[in-house]
Scaffold this motif. Structure first.
Motif, mmCIF file in Angstrom:
data_model
loop_
_atom_site.group_PDB
_atom_site.id
_atom_site.type_symbol
_atom_site.label_atom_id
_atom_site.label_comp_id
_atom_site.label_asym_id
_atom_site.label_seq_id
_atom_site.Cartn_x
_atom_site.Cartn_y
_atom_site.Cartn_z
ATOM 1 N N MET A 55 0.845 -1.207 -0.107
ATOM 2 C CA MET A 55 0.023 0.038 -0.061
ATOM 3 C C MET A 55 0.877 1.028 -0.124
ATOM 4 O O MET A 55 0.445 2.313 -0.588
ATOM 5 N N HIS A 56 1.994 1.260 0.797
ATOM 6 C CA HIS A 56 2.774 2.352 0.738
ATOM 7 C C HIS A 56 3.397 2.571 -0.447
ATOM 8 O O HIS A 56 3.600 3.663 -1.141
ATOM 9 N N ALA A 57 3.764 1.473 -0.923
ATOM 10 C CA ALA A 57 4.394 1.593 -2.654
ATOM 11 C C ALA A 57 3.593 2.183 -3.483
ATOM 12 O O ALA A 57 4.172 3.090 -4.334
ATOM 13 N N GLN A 58 2.610 1.768 -3.455
ATOM 14 C CA GLN A 58 1.244 2.379 -4.051
ATOM 15 C C GLN A 58 0.978 3.872 -3.990
ATOM 16 O O GLN A 58 0.933 4.691 -4.787
ATOM 17 N N GLU A 59 1.011 4.168 -2.874
ATOM 18 C CA GLU A 59 0.979 5.446 -2.410
ATOM 19 C C GLU A 59 2.382 6.568 -2.945
ATOM 20 O O GLU A 59 2.081 7.605 -3.562
ATOM 21 N N ILE A 60 3.351 5.953 -2.924
ATOM 22 C CA ILE A 60 4.574 6.369 -3.331
ATOM 23 C C ILE A 60 4.477 6.652 -5.037
ATOM 24 O O ILE A 60 4.861 7.819 -5.619
ATOM 25 N N ILE A 61 4.006 5.564 -5.711
ATOM 26 C CA ILE A 61 3.723 5.596 -7.218
ATOM 27 C C ILE A 61 2.901 6.877 -7.567
ATOM 28 O O ILE A 61 2.963 7.590 -8.358
ATOM 29 N N LEU A 62 1.829 6.834 -6.633
ATOM 30 C CA LEU A 62 0.739 7.903 -6.931
ATOM 31 C C LEU A 62 1.243 9.351 -7.061
ATOM 32 O O LEU A 62 1.002 10.258 -7.615
ATOM 33 N N GLU A 63 2.246 9.499 -5.676
ATOM 34 C CA GLU A 63 2.774 10.818 -5.516
ATOM 35 C C GLU A 63 3.773 11.091 -6.782
ATOM 36 O O GLU A 63 3.668 12.281 -7.442
ATOM 37 N N LEU A 64 4.355 10.147 -7.264
ATOM 38 C CA LEU A 64 5.548 10.436 -8.169
ATOM 39 C C LEU A 64 4.655 10.747 -9.440
ATOM 40 O O LEU A 64 5.134 11.799 -10.406
ATOM 41 N N ARG A 65 3.627 10.090 -9.751
ATOM 42 C CA ARG A 65 2.761 10.156 -10.906
ATOM 43 C C ARG A 65 2.247 11.535 -10.944
ATOM 44 O O ARG A 65 2.014 12.354 -11.973
ATOM 45 N N SER A 66 1.490 11.941 -9.772
ATOM 46 C CA SER A 66 0.824 13.191 -9.744
ATOM 47 C C SER A 66 1.769 14.419 -9.708
ATOM 48 O O SER A 66 1.211 15.638 -10.312
ATOM 49 N N THR A 67 2.897 14.341 -9.284
ATOM 50 C CA THR A 67 3.933 15.439 -9.351
ATOM 51 C C THR A 67 4.579 15.451 -10.768
ATOM 52 O O THR A 67 5.412 16.441 -11.073
ATOM 53 N N LEU A 68 4.442 14.773 -11.730
ATOM 54 C CA LEU A 68 5.250 14.922 -13.004
ATOM 55 C C LEU A 68 4.569 16.039 -13.611
ATOM 56 O O LEU A 68 3.299 16.172 -13.739
ATOM 57 N N ASP A 69 5.435 16.924 -14.079
ATOM 58 C CA ASP A 69 4.944 18.053 -14.866
ATOM 59 C C ASP A 69 5.139 17.543 -16.529
ATOM 60 O O ASP A 69 6.266 17.593 -17.213
ATOM 61 N N MET A 70 4.053 17.241 -16.916
ATOM 62 C CA MET A 70 3.828 16.930 -18.445
ATOM 63 C C MET A 70 4.346 18.056 -19.493
ATOM 64 O O MET A 70 4.491 17.493 -20.649
ATOM 65 N N ASP A 71 4.276 19.261 -19.058
ATOM 66 C CA ASP A 71 4.527 20.233 -20.062
ATOM 67 C C ASP A 71 6.206 20.382 -20.222
ATOM 68 O O ASP A 71 6.796 21.229 -21.146
ATOM 69 N N VAL A 72 6.896 20.127 -19.121
ATOM 70 C CA VAL A 72 8.465 20.282 -19.094
ATOM 71 C C VAL A 72 9.288 19.439 -19.831
ATOM 72 O O VAL A 72 10.587 19.646 -20.436
ATOM 73 N N TRP A 73 8.972 18.065 -20.029
ATOM 74 C CA TRP A 73 9.493 17.049 -20.652
ATOM 75 C C TRP A 73 8.866 16.097 -21.461
ATOM 76 O O TRP A 73 7.723 15.591 -21.001
ATOM 77 N N GLU A 74 9.165 15.930 -22.557
ATOM 78 C CA GLU A 74 8.438 15.128 -23.600
ATOM 79 C C GLU A 74 8.243 13.801 -23.122
ATOM 80 O O GLU A 74 7.114 12.989 -23.553
ATOM 81 N N GLY A 75 8.933 13.076 -22.364
ATOM 82 C CA GLY A 75 8.940 11.705 -21.944
ATOM 83 C C GLY A 75 8.057 11.438 -20.785
ATOM 84 O O GLY A 75 8.019 10.491 -20.189
ATOM 85 N N ALA A 76 7.363 12.587 -20.040
ATOM 86 C CA ALA A 76 6.726 12.519 -18.892
ATOM 87 C C ALA A 76 5.354 11.579 -19.108
ATOM 88 O O ALA A 76 4.941 10.967 -18.310
#
Length: 130
Positions: A55-76
């Motif tokens: 569950m903690h791993a899932q929370e970390i992945i959600l945090e990583l995903r939600s903080t991605l800035d899709m406008d800064v990097w084309e690989g986001a």
């Protein structure tokens, strides 16, 4: 101050003073640790013990995903899609008690963690050279 309280204060100070790059590496380190713990628990047949780290791993992945800035990097978008895949795999692993899915997820994440660590070191070294 007790040893536990001193440790907690040290950890909080480490987090509050870390650079964004270092925080990212810390998240990945904890994510991999959670997966190792869950994988070991599932391999031993203990689904109950595997639940909290999964569950903690899932929370970390959600945090990583939600903080991605899709406008800064084309690989986001590709990284966001990978996080989505990993999240689905870990949910499935938790429901089915599948250590193999956890191991596969960990094998995907470890090279990413290592790459982020190397990038953080490079950024830190170039910042120190200024």
């Amino acid at each position: 101050m007790s040893t536990a309280a001193m440790r907690e204060r040290y950890l909080q100070d480490s987090i509050s003073t870390a650079s964004p790059a270092k925080l990212l590496v810390m998240l990945y380190d904890r994510l991999v640790l959670d997966l190792v713990q869950a994988e070991e628990a599932l391999a031993g047949g203990d689904k109950v013990a595997a639940g909290p780290p999964l569950m903690h791993a899932q929370e970390i992945i959600l945090e990583l995903r939600s903080t991605l800035d899709m406008d800064v990097w084309e690989g986001a978008q590709g990284l966001a899609d990978l996080y989505g895949f990993l999240l689905t795999e870990l949910i499935d692993a938790n429901v089915k008690g599948d250590a193999g899915k956890v191991a596969t997820s960990r094998q995907i994440l470890e090279p990413l963690r290592d790459a982020w660590r190397e990038a953080a070191l490079t950024v830190g070294a170039s910042a120190g050279a200024r």
